[in-house]
Design an enzyme around this catalytic site. Structure first.
Site, PDB file in Angstrom:
ATOM      1  N   GLU A  41       0.833  -1.204   0.000  1.00 33.82           N
ATOM      2  CA  GLU A  41       0.000   0.000   0.000  1.00 33.82           C
ATOM      3  C   GLU A  41       0.874   1.264   0.000  1.00 33.82           C
ATOM      4  O   GLU A  41       1.870   1.342   0.718  1.00 33.82           O
ATOM      5  CB  GLU A  41      -0.875  -0.021   1.256  1.00 33.82           C
ATOM      6  CG  GLU A  41      -1.747   1.199   1.473  1.00 33.82           C
ATOM      7  CD  GLU A  41      -2.532   1.130   2.780  1.00 33.82           C
ATOM      8  OE1 GLU A  41      -3.473   1.920   2.951  1.00 33.82           O
ATOM      9  OE2 GLU A  41      -2.202   0.267   3.628  1.00 33.82           O
ATOM     10  N   LYS A  76      -9.233   2.584  -2.398  1.00 35.90           N
ATOM     11  CA  LYS A  76      -9.511   1.969  -1.103  1.00 35.90           C
ATOM     12  C   LYS A  76     -10.865   2.438  -0.577  1.00 35.90           C
ATOM     13  O   LYS A  76     -11.154   3.634  -0.542  1.00 35.90           O
ATOM     14  CB  LYS A  76      -8.396   2.324  -0.123  1.00 35.90           C
ATOM     15  CG  LYS A  76      -8.474   1.642   1.232  1.00 35.90           C
ATOM     16  CD  LYS A  76      -7.238   2.005   2.069  1.00 35.90           C
ATOM     17  CE  LYS A  76      -7.213   1.319   3.431  1.00 35.90           C
ATOM     18  NZ  LYS A  76      -5.988   1.667   4.185  1.00 35.90           N
ATOM     19  N   CYS A 112      -5.397  -3.019   2.044  1.00 33.81           N
ATOM     20  CA  CYS A 112      -5.241  -3.122   3.494  1.00 33.81           C
ATOM     21  C   CYS A 112      -6.556  -3.307   4.239  1.00 33.81           C
ATOM     22  O   CYS A 112      -7.115  -4.390   4.270  1.00 33.81           O
ATOM     23  CB  CYS A 112      -4.459  -1.905   4.022  1.00 33.81           C
ATOM     24  SG  CYS A 112      -3.602  -2.220   5.600  1.00 33.81           S
ATOM     25  N   GLY A 141      23.579   6.351  27.682  1.00 35.78           N
ATOM     26  CA  GLY A 141      24.106   6.208  29.020  1.00 35.78           C
ATOM     27  C   GLY A 141      23.934   4.776  29.489  1.00 35.78           C
ATOM     28  O   GLY A 141      22.814   4.260  29.539  1.00 35.78           O
ATOM     29  N   GLY A 164      24.475   0.290  34.102  1.00 34.97           N
ATOM     30  CA  GLY A 164      24.590  -0.955  34.845  1.00 34.97           C
ATOM     31  C   GLY A 164      23.236  -1.528  35.203  1.00 34.97           C
ATOM     32  O   GLY A 164      23.148  -2.588  35.821  1.00 34.97           O
TER      33      GLY A 164
END
Length: 542
Positions: free
Chosen positions: A45, A112, A148, A289, A292
């Site tokens: 589409e 459509k 779709c 960043g 840990g």
């Protein structure tokens, strides 16, 4: 018997790049003909513009560019029939169109009919509805076109059958969410049986801002059985081999790629979303960043899988409250994943800020201000590195944190893309464990230790929030299912917890509005899916 080979062109295109997308259509179709002797190529589409083009559809220049692209497709006179999607003005109205190009001529167009206007879809803002079936003869077969959403409703299929169609070609830009492929195939089975005809379902793949398209193109026969299934999240041409006996179309079984597991599909969606956001926007790489903790650990793994270790940088930014285990785990994972890694303490930057603010803070007790300042110091460092290197900052906040505002504006929210924006905390843990089944790149202690922002001594997330196992259930009911606070309490959750969580969600809309985009994996993500006012007197109790 007439034998026909249809190629399902499961491709990734760039929104707005009409010339580039047109060239890709021609290249893919020509190669498929040369290598596989394909008779018909079905593209997704709105292939020529990419999906969703949003307000690019309102640009005055759009029509001229589309007409030029269609002229180029016709002028190529390829030895294969093209079925391609594009937006086009007809009679002063804009339609979401599927066109058939054969022997250098545009021989048919279908507009459509069912225009979705829910969740992430906004097609009624742009398009007019088509009214009629389109049945065109290709290789002797009466073929119907749909686009779709049409396949999710009964009327277009029944209309096509009544118009004499015996095969349906369905062009799609169907975005991913968890479990979507199974939903599609259930719908296709229903519609194929209703129309008593096979359906060739071609879907887009790749990332576009917060949306990810997972491919999964499929051929189902008239009984609704899958004969061909394409791989998820992979570009390629997948062939559907058919026979026409003059009465019905019969399908040959072909490649059927198995479904990905739930965690594998989510993980691949996140990888695809980040990869295409970075590459299509031409960033050199990403930096993040690496604390840990579990969120940054999973984000790093996704980034490396998406872009390669040479395009990813990790930065540890320790402070007084950063544990030795966090420092060790961050360095360990960076080494395991072979990424560039550095450690920059925020203590001198924080101290400088505090010295400058001391006259204004004197006499006031410590509170979250000092915690937020730590996060903002880290944000400043990352953005400075981004400016200097050209690498985009990816943030690491998850959906649970974004929902309740457990994040800092201009601190850990500073960046260009949030990989985990639609991933609840409990799913973060599950995805980390999944990734380690492929190769143990996340240190086990990162997964097993209690989550902490480490902004205060011995801080744990559960000091301020319900356990994530409870929080994520409440959030799913409130955010994704729109249940009221009373409904959620009635389902057995603690009243005080529910009321606090609901209030946090409501009052933090202003933060989410300023957050970077992130990949959508659920049916209700923060962003295009959920548009709430910042200023509101709405109460969520009932």
């Amino acid at each position: 018997m007439v034998n026909v080979t249809i190629g399902m062109a499961q491709i990734d295109v760039l929104v707005g790049d009409i010339p580039g997308n047109t060239c890709k259509v021609l290249a893919v179709a020509e190669r498929a003909f040369q290598e596989r002797q394909v008779d018909v190529m079905v593209f997704p589409e709105l292939t020529l513009t990419g999906y969703p083009p949003e307000d690019l559809l309102l640009r005055p220049a759009l029509q001229g560019r589309i007409e030029k692209a269609l002229a180029e497709l016709q002028a190529a006179r390829l030895p294969v029939t093209l079925v391609v999607g594009y937006p086009v003005l007809r009679g002063g109205k804009l339609f979401n169109m599927a066109g058939v190009i054969q022997d250098g001529e545009l021989i048919a167009e279908y507009a459509k009919q069912c225009l979705p206007n829910y969740q992430v879809f906004d097609e009624q803002r742009y398009f007019s509805k088509g009214q009629d079936a389109c049945v065109v003869t290709i290789k002797g077969i009466p073929v119907a076109l749909t686009v779709c959403e049409d396949i999710w409703h009964p009327e277009p299929m029944l209309q096509a059958r009544a118009a004499g169609a015996r095969l349906m070609l369905n062009l799609n830009a169907s975005p991913y969410h968890q479990g979507k492929q199974q939903e599609r195939e259930q719908i296709l089975a229903i519609q194929a049986k209703a129309g008593d005809m096979p359906i060739v379902y071609t879907n887009l793949c790749g990332g576009q801002d917060e949306l990810v398209f997972d491919g999964g193109s499929v051929l189902v026969d008239a009984a609704g059985d899958v004969c061909v299934r394409a791989a998820a999240f992979e570009e390629g041409v997948y062939t559907a081999r058919l026979e026409w006996d003059g009465v019905a179309v019969h399908c040959h079984d072909g490649e059927q790629v198995p479904y990905l597991s739930s965690h594998a599909s989510v993980y691949q969606a996140l990888v695809t979303g980040l990869r295409d956001y970075v590459n299509k926007n031409r960033f050199k790489g990403v930096l993040l960043g690496l604390s840990g903790g579990i969120d940054s650990a999973l984000t790093l793994a996704i980034a490396v899988d998406a872009l390669g270790a040479d395009r990813v940088e990790a930065v540890m930014m320790p402070f007084l409250y950063t544990s030795e285990l966090s420092r060790t785990d961050a360095a360990d994972q960076a080494a395991r994943m072979n990424v560039s890694y550095r450690s920059i303490s925020i203590e001198p930057i924080y101290d400088a800020f505090m010295a400058g603010l001391e006259p204004s803070f004197t006499g006031k007790p410590r509170d979250t201000t000092e915690e937020n300042l730590q996060a903002r110091c880290r944000g400043v460092i990352l953005m400075a590195l981004s400016n200097k290197t050209g690498y985009m900052v990816v943030t690491t906040g998850n959906k649970s944190e974004m929902a309740v505002g457990y994040s800092t504006l201009y601190g850990d929210m500073a960046g260009g893309f949030d990989v985990l924006k639609d991933v609840p905390k409990t799913l973060v843990f599950a995805l980390a464990e999944y990734r380690n089944t492929l190769a143990e790149v996340i240190p086990p202690s990162v997964i097993t230790r209690p989550p902490s922002a480490e902004l205060a001594p011995d801080q744990k997330d559960e000091d301020n929030l319900p356990p994530y196992s409870i929080l994520d259930q409440i959030l799913a009911l409130y955010v994704e299912q729109d249940q009221s606070a009373e409904d959620i309490i009635g389902a057995g959750f603690d009243r005080a917890q529910v009321e606090r969580v609901v209030r946090l969600v409501d009052v933090n809309e202003y933060k989410r509005r300023q957050a970077p985009p992130g990949t959508r994996i659920s049916e209700r993500a923060f962003g295009r899916d959920r548009r709430y006012p910042i200023t509101s007197g709405w109460k969520a109790g009932h």
